[in-house]
Design a protein around this motif. Structure first.
Motif, PDB file in Angstrom:
ATOM      1  N   ARG A 180      -0.065  -4.051   7.236  1.00 23.94           N
ATOM      2  CA  ARG A 180      -0.768  -3.179   6.293  1.00 23.94           C
ATOM      3  C   ARG A 180      -2.266  -3.183   6.545  1.00 23.94           C
ATOM      4  O   ARG A 180      -2.839  -4.198   6.901  1.00 23.94           O
ATOM      5  CB  ARG A 180      -0.479  -3.605   4.854  1.00 23.94           C
ATOM      6  N   LYS A 210       2.871   1.252   0.746  1.00 25.15           N
ATOM      7  CA  LYS A 210       1.557   0.811   0.235  1.00 25.15           C
ATOM      8  C   LYS A 210       0.621   0.499   1.393  1.00 25.15           C
ATOM      9  O   LYS A 210       1.033  -0.109   2.379  1.00 25.15           O
ATOM     10  CB  LYS A 210       1.724  -0.414  -0.657  1.00 25.15           C
ATOM     11  N   ILE A 225      12.219 -10.233  -6.405  1.00 27.82           N
ATOM     12  CA  ILE A 225      11.355 -10.649  -5.300  1.00 27.82           C
ATOM     13  C   ILE A 225      11.509 -12.164  -5.230  1.00 27.82           C
ATOM     14  O   ILE A 225      10.879 -12.889  -5.990  1.00 27.82           O
ATOM     15  CB  ILE A 225       9.872 -10.300  -5.572  1.00 27.82           C
ATOM     16  N   VAL A 238       8.539   1.114   2.026  1.00 25.18           N
ATOM     17  CA  VAL A 238       7.396   0.680   1.212  1.00 25.18           C
ATOM     18  C   VAL A 238       6.099   1.032   1.942  1.00 25.18           C
ATOM     19  O   VAL A 238       5.744   0.426   2.945  1.00 25.18           O
ATOM     20  CB  VAL A 238       7.478  -0.833   0.915  1.00 25.18           C
ATOM     21  N   MET A 279      13.576  -7.563   1.865  1.00 26.61           N
ATOM     22  CA  MET A 279      12.356  -6.984   2.428  1.00 26.61           C
ATOM     23  C   MET A 279      12.406  -7.202   3.948  1.00 26.61           C
ATOM     24  O   MET A 279      13.442  -7.570   4.487  1.00 26.61           O
ATOM     25  CB  MET A 279      11.127  -7.620   1.776  1.00 26.61           C
ATOM     26  N   ASN A 321       2.953   0.420  -4.597  1.00 21.51           N
ATOM     27  CA  ASN A 321       2.573  -0.649  -5.535  1.00 21.51           C
ATOM     28  C   ASN A 321       1.339  -0.352  -6.358  1.00 21.51           C
ATOM     29  O   ASN A 321       1.120  -0.999  -7.380  1.00 21.51           O
ATOM     30  CB  ASN A 321       2.263  -1.943  -4.777  1.00 21.51           C
ATOM     31  N   GLY A 371       8.640  -2.683   4.150  1.00 18.29           N
ATOM     32  CA  GLY A 371       7.315  -2.188   4.495  1.00 18.29           C
ATOM     33  C   GLY A 371       6.965  -2.475   5.937  1.00 18.29           C
ATOM     34  O   GLY A 371       7.044  -1.631   6.826  1.00 18.29           O
ATOM     35  N   ARG A 389      13.901  -2.864   0.265  1.00 17.67           N
ATOM     36  CA  ARG A 389      12.518  -2.369   0.169  1.00 17.67           C
ATOM     37  C   ARG A 389      11.746  -2.899   1.372  1.00 17.67           C
ATOM     38  O   ARG A 389      11.374  -4.064   1.406  1.00 17.67           O
ATOM     39  CB  ARG A 389      11.866  -2.870  -1.129  1.00 17.67           C
TER      40      ARG A 389
HETATM   41  C1  LIG Z   1       5.185  -4.980  -0.325  1.00 13.58           C
HETATM   42  C2  LIG Z   1       6.488  -5.082  -0.992  1.00 13.58           C
HETATM   43  C3  LIG Z   1       7.685  -4.933  -0.274  1.00 13.58           C
HETATM   44  C4  LIG Z   1       7.746  -4.763   1.231  1.00 13.58           C
HETATM   45  O1  LIG Z   1       7.489  -5.972   1.863  1.00 13.58           O
HETATM   46  P1  LIG Z   1       7.525  -6.100   3.474  1.00 13.58           P
HETATM   47  O2  LIG Z   1       7.488  -7.560   3.700  1.00 13.58           O
HETATM   48  O3  LIG Z   1       6.320  -5.385   3.981  1.00 13.58           O
HETATM   49  O4  LIG Z   1       8.787  -5.473   3.942  1.00 13.58           O
HETATM   50  C5  LIG Z   1       8.867  -4.960  -0.996  1.00 13.58           C
HETATM   51  N1  LIG Z   1       8.883  -5.129  -2.326  1.00 13.58           N
HETATM   52  C6  LIG Z   1       7.767  -5.287  -3.045  1.00 13.58           C
HETATM   53  C7  LIG Z   1       7.864  -5.475  -4.515  1.00 13.58           C
HETATM   54  C8  LIG Z   1       6.539  -5.276  -2.399  1.00 13.58           C
HETATM   55  O5  LIG Z   1       5.422  -5.449  -3.126  1.00 13.58           O
END
Ligand SMILES: *Cc1c(COP(=O)(O)O)cnc(C)c1O
Length: 228
Positions: A226, A36, A163, A34, A201, A57, A219, A217
């Protein structure tokens, strides 16, 4: 070793450890990076390390990076909330959409996917913890939404996405993710050809693997905090 390389190696070790621990439930676990609020340059570095799939995103931000990275054969996944007037760009510029959270988006993405492209891969977003603030299908609405998506030749329904509520503890998180897995299994038993359960996540990927996620997913654990 760069930071990114170090993070990538550590993340793969985390994933492998959880997969080994829950080997009876996990087959393939795909990693979606991810990206973003992170630069095209970092995406390029991660691609050089072998990562192919990237999640974004924010549409304008994603489109700008796609231009910069047009020389790479990346898979682009849209995972953000979708305003109706953005569906045409999303249908044109992405390979996957994980955040299909209402039926009108199924109709619009199907109508707007260019006919010369492969079908657009979609996941239905499920409001698994019944949060008033969160969009997504209710579990009871999923069978009808799957049928609608299955009638669209320009779409390929791949599975479900969640989520979970950030408010719940690890035990409740696991229970929610296991409920997602049962829901996914039920749809498959009813005839939907699903292969993707998109959940997990940075903070809860082990729990997601335990529950049977097929796509994580991630990030922050990859890219670090970020940029604002
Ligand atoms: C930002 C985001 C992630 C990643 O989250 P992290 O905590 O940075 O790993 C995963 N899924 C969605 C829908 C997000 O918006």
């Amino acid at each position: 070793m760069t930071n990114l390389e170090d993070n990538f190696t550590k993340l793969q070790a985390r994933i492998n450890m959880a997969r080994t621990k829950h080997a009876e439930r996990t087959k393939n676990v795909r990693l979606l990076a991810v990206s973003k609020r992170h630069s095209a340059d970092k995406i390029r570095q991660l691609y050089a390390l072998g990562q192919m799939d990237f999640g974004e995103n924010y549409l304008q931000e994603a489109l700008a990076k796609q231009v910069e990275l047009a020389d790479l054969p990346l898979g682009w996944h849209f995972i953000g909330s979708i305003q109706k007037n953005k569906t045409r760009d999303i249908a044109n510029h992405f390979d996957w959409v994980h955040s299909v959270d209402r039926s009108v988006l199924i109709e619009r993405l199907a109508d707007q996917r260019p006919p010369d492209r492969d079908p657009l891969n979609i996941c239905l977003q499920v409001n698994i913890d019944n949060e008033a603030s969160k969009s997504g299908f209710q579990v009871a609405e999923l069978a009808a939404a799957c049928e609608l998506a299955a009638r669209k030749p320009s779409l390929r329904l791949r599975g479900l996405m969640a989520i979970p509520s950030p408010a719940v503890d690890a035990e409740q998180r696991l229970a929610s993710m296991q409920a997602m897995k049962r829901c996914w299994d039920n749809l498959i038993a009813q005839g939907s050809e699903l292969d993707t359960l998109s959940m997990g996540m940075s903070a809860d990927l082990e729990i997601a693997i335990q529950a049977g996620a097929t796509m994580l997913r991630v990030g922050e654990a990859l890219f670090g905090p970020r940029e604002a």
